[in-house]
Scaffold this active site. Structure first.
Site, PDB file in Angstrom:
ATOM      1  N   GLU A 136      52.630  41.628  55.060  1.00  0.00           N
ATOM      2  CA  GLU A 136      53.907  41.375  54.396  1.00  0.00           C
ATOM      3  C   GLU A 136      54.602  42.661  53.969  1.00  0.00           C
ATOM      4  O   GLU A 136      55.838  42.770  54.056  1.00  0.00           O
ATOM      5  CB  GLU A 136      53.692  40.459  53.191  1.00  0.00           C
ATOM      6  CG  GLU A 136      53.383  39.013  53.545  1.00  0.00           C
ATOM      7  CD  GLU A 136      51.950  38.799  53.990  1.00  0.00           C
ATOM      8  OE1 GLU A 136      51.635  37.712  54.520  1.00  0.00           O
ATOM      9  OE2 GLU A 136      51.128  39.729  53.782  1.00  0.00           O
ATOM     10  N   HIS A 148      49.016  28.991  48.215  1.00  0.00           N
ATOM     11  CA  HIS A 148      49.925  28.150  48.983  1.00  0.00           C
ATOM     12  C   HIS A 148      50.784  27.250  48.102  1.00  0.00           C
ATOM     13  O   HIS A 148      51.547  26.436  48.616  1.00  0.00           O
ATOM     14  CB  HIS A 148      49.137  27.278  49.960  1.00  0.00           C
ATOM     15  CG  HIS A 148      48.345  28.055  50.958  1.00  0.00           C
ATOM     16  ND1 HIS A 148      47.182  28.698  50.626  1.00  0.00           N
ATOM     17  CD2 HIS A 148      48.557  28.307  52.271  1.00  0.00           C
ATOM     18  CE1 HIS A 148      46.703  29.310  51.711  1.00  0.00           C
ATOM     19  NE2 HIS A 148      47.521  29.090  52.713  1.00  0.00           N
TER      20      HIS A 148
END
Length: 269
Positions: free
Chosen positions: A60, A129
Site C-alpha cells: 500500500e 477487514h
C-alpha cells in the site's frame, strides 16, 4: 435510468472518468484481471488496457507513493485499498506527503489523487477487514474525506472526486455494495449536488440525526420507527466529512434543537 448496485454504480462512475480524461489511471492490488475483491473495477482493464488499470504489488505504501509521483507528472491516479485496515502501511505517505504538498508548495502543486477505501463493518469479517479509520483522515489538513451512502451518489461522487484538485479519501460502505437503486448514468455531472454539500434524506422537527456512509440507511430506518412512536426525526447524510457542511447542520439543529451523531468510527475519551 438504470437499476444498479452501489458497486456497479462505482464501476460505471470510474468508467466514465476513464473515458472523459486520458490522464485518469486506476491502480491497486488485483484491480485489473480480477476486477478487485469487491469487483468494483470489473472489466475496466479489459476495456482500457493494462497501462491505465494497473495491478500493483501487495504494498500500500508503494501504491500511494507511486500515485503521488504520477500526480506530480500530471496524471490523476485512483488508488484502491482492498480493505480499510490495509490502509495503515500507506498512512505516512498519505498524511506526511499527499496531504502536505499543496501547502508545502504554497498552492503551486496540486496532487489530484483519489484513494478508495471500503470501510465499516457488517459483512461478517474480522479486524483488518471491518475498520472505520475515517476520523484519522478527517483530522488531517489537506485531505478531502467523502463517504457515499447510495448508488446515485456513488456514481457522481467518484467522478467529482477524480476531478478534484485536492487529494480525496473516498470511503465506500462495503455492507451496502449489493444494494440497488435507480441511477441516471446519462445525467450531466454539472447538475449533481456538489461534493461538499450535505443532503437531508428525512425531514423532522424533534431531533437532527447526522450520519454518513453505511449508517445513513440505519438512521433512516430508525427515523421511520420513531415516526410510529410519534417522534419526528430529521436525518442528514453528511456525504463529506472534511470539509463538513456546517451550514446544513446548523440550519437543521436550529429547527430541531437537538443533534445525535451516528457513526462506526472509534471514539476516545
Amino acid at each position: 435510468m438504470s437499476t444498479l448496485t452501489l458497486a456497479r454504480s462505482l464501476n460505471e462512475g470510474l468508467r466514465k472518468a476513464l473515458e472523459d480524461d486520458p490522464k485518469v489511471l486506476i491502480m491497486g492490488e488485483d484491480v485489473g484481471k480480477l476486477g478487485g475483491v469487491f469487483r468494483i473495477t470489473d472489466g475496466l482493464q479489459k476495456d482500457f488496457g493494462e497501462s491505465r488499470v494497473v495491478d500493483t504489488p501487495l504494498a500500500e505504501s508503494g501504491i500511494v507513493g507511486t500515485a503521488i509521483g504520477l500526480a506530480l507528472r500530471g496524471y490523476r491516479p485512483v488508488c484502491e485499498i482492498q480493505f480499510d485496515g490495509f490502509v495503515f502501511p500507506a498512512f505516512n505517505q498519505i498524511v506526511g506527503q499527499l496531504a502536505k504538498m499543496r501547502y508545502r508548495s504554497r498552492g503551486a502543486v496540486a496532487l489530484p489523487v483519489v484513494i478508495r477505501i471500503p470501510f465499516g463493518g457488517g459483512i461478517g469479517a474480522v479486524e483488518h477487514h471491518s475498520e472505520s479509520p475515517e476520523a484519522l483522515f478527517a483530522h488531517t489538513a489537506g485531505l478531502r474525506v467523502v463517504a457515499c451512502s447510495n448508488g446515485p451518489d456513488a456514481y457522481t461522487m467518484i467522478q467529482q472526486a477524480v476531478r478534484s484538485e485536492d487529494p480525496v479519501i473516498f470511503l465506500e460502505p462495503k455492507r451496502r455494495y449489493w444494494e440497488k437503486a435507480e441511477v441516471d448514468t446519462a445525467a450531466s455531472l454539472d447538475d449533481a449536488l456538489p461534493l461538499d454539500v450535505a443532503r437531508t434524506v428525512a425531514e423532522g422537527t424533534d431531533v437532527t440525526v447526522l450520519a454518513y456512509g453505511p449508517m445513513v440507511k440505519v438512521a433512516v430506518e430508525a427515523a421511520a420507527a420513531a415516526r410510529e412512536d410519534g417522534r419526528s426525526v430529521e436525518v442528514i447524510d453528511l456525504r463529506t466529512l472534511s470539509p463538513v457542511d456546517m451550514a446544513a447542520i446548523a440550519a437543521s439543529v436550529r429547527r430541531t434543537g437537538r443533534c445525535v451523531i451516528v457513526h462506526e468510527a472509534p471514539v476516545y475519551s
